[in-house]
Design a protein around this motif. Sequence first.
Motif, mmCIF file in Angstrom:
data_model
loop_
_atom_site.group_PDB
_atom_site.id
_atom_site.type_symbol
_atom_site.label_atom_id
_atom_site.label_comp_id
_atom_site.label_asym_id
_atom_site.label_seq_id
_atom_site.Cartn_x
_atom_site.Cartn_y
_atom_site.Cartn_z
ATOM 1 N N ARG A 87 1.306 -1.196 -0.171
ATOM 2 C CA ARG A 87 -0.125 0.634 -0.223
ATOM 3 C C ARG A 87 0.786 1.845 0.054
ATOM 4 O O ARG A 87 0.024 2.594 -0.808
ATOM 5 N N ASN A 129 -9.535 -3.917 -5.704
ATOM 6 C CA ASN A 129 -8.558 -5.002 -5.298
ATOM 7 C C ASN A 129 -7.918 -6.023 -5.442
ATOM 8 O O ASN A 129 -8.707 -6.568 -6.550
ATOM 9 N N GLU A 185 -10.291 1.730 0.907
ATOM 10 C CA GLU A 185 -9.726 1.938 2.736
ATOM 11 C C GLU A 185 -8.388 1.049 3.208
ATOM 12 O O GLU A 185 -7.914 1.427 3.910
ATOM 13 N N LYS A 186 -8.986 -0.482 2.735
ATOM 14 C CA LYS A 186 -7.654 -1.220 3.070
ATOM 15 C C LYS A 186 -6.937 -2.284 1.782
ATOM 16 O O LYS A 186 -7.023 -2.019 0.346
ATOM 17 N N GLY A 187 -6.060 -2.561 2.579
ATOM 18 C CA GLY A 187 -5.443 -2.896 1.833
ATOM 19 C C GLY A 187 -4.646 -2.575 0.239
ATOM 20 O O GLY A 187 -4.679 -1.274 0.049
#
Length: 267
Positions: free
Chosen positions: A6, A105, A89-91
Motif C-alpha cells: 500500500r 482490490n 480503505e484497506k489493502g
Amino acid sequence: MNIENRTKLEKWLDQNYWFEDGFISEINDSKSGLEIVVGYQTVGTYVAGEKQELKEFSLKPIGLTNWTYKKEQFSPTKESCINGIDLTEKGIGLKFDTESVFELNCESIEISEPKITQTYTKPWISNREIYITTTEKEVPTANYWIEKLEEYGFKTGFRYFASELIQSENVPYPDYSGYFIQTLNKISETQKGLFFKFIGLENGELRIGIENGDENKELFNSIQLIVSNWKNTTINSGNVKFTGKEFNEFLENGKYPERIEKIKNVW
C-alpha cells in the motif's frame, strides 16, 4: 513495475498528482486479465487546437479480489476528465472517482512505464451554453431578443424561474441576468427557457452568458445564429473560440475554424 504494498501504491499516486483531472482511456477485461489505461495531461491547455502532451500508464491487477466497474455507468475516453484516483480503505486497491465511483482490490498491480503522446486538444461544442464578447456599447433590450426570435418563427417572452410571462417593459434593464426567455406556448408548461447567466458591459465590452435551460434545441440554435451575425464578436462554445463569422459557418455546416480543421488528422 510491480507494486505489492500500500505504501508504494500511495507514493506512485502522489507522484502522479492522484490523477486529478486526469482520464481513463481504456478498460479491457478479457480472459487474459484486466487492464486499465489511465493518464493525465502534462503540457498544454484544454482549448481546442492547442498542443497537448499526455502521459498514460497501463495498470494490470494481479490476484483480483474486487472489481465494481459497470459499463453502463462509465465509458472510458481521453476527452472526459475524472476527479481522480484514490486508495481504497484497506489493502492494495484503487478507487476511481468518475461520475460513478468504482473500485478494484488485488494482491498487486503491474504498472507500465509511462507512454508520452504529443497531440492537439480535440474540440467539443456545448449544446447547453455559449459565452459572447462583443464591442457593442449597449446591452440589448428584452424587446430586441423577442423581435429577433420572431424573425426565426418564435413568439417568445421573458420570465424568471417558474414564473408567468413578464411583460418586456417590466424586465429589469440593463441587467436582466437571472431571467429566462421562453416560447409563449411553453411558459405555462415549463419552469425555465434560455437562461441569461450574466449580461452587461465590462471594460468597454458587452459580455453575455446564455444557458439552454430546457434543452430547446431550435430556440437555442436560433439565438446562436442571432449573435453570430453581430460584428466584432467572439463566441465560446465548449472549448472552441469562434469569431461570429466562424460560428455562423459552424452552425450552418458543422465546419470548425480553419486553424482546427487543418489538424484533424492528428487527433
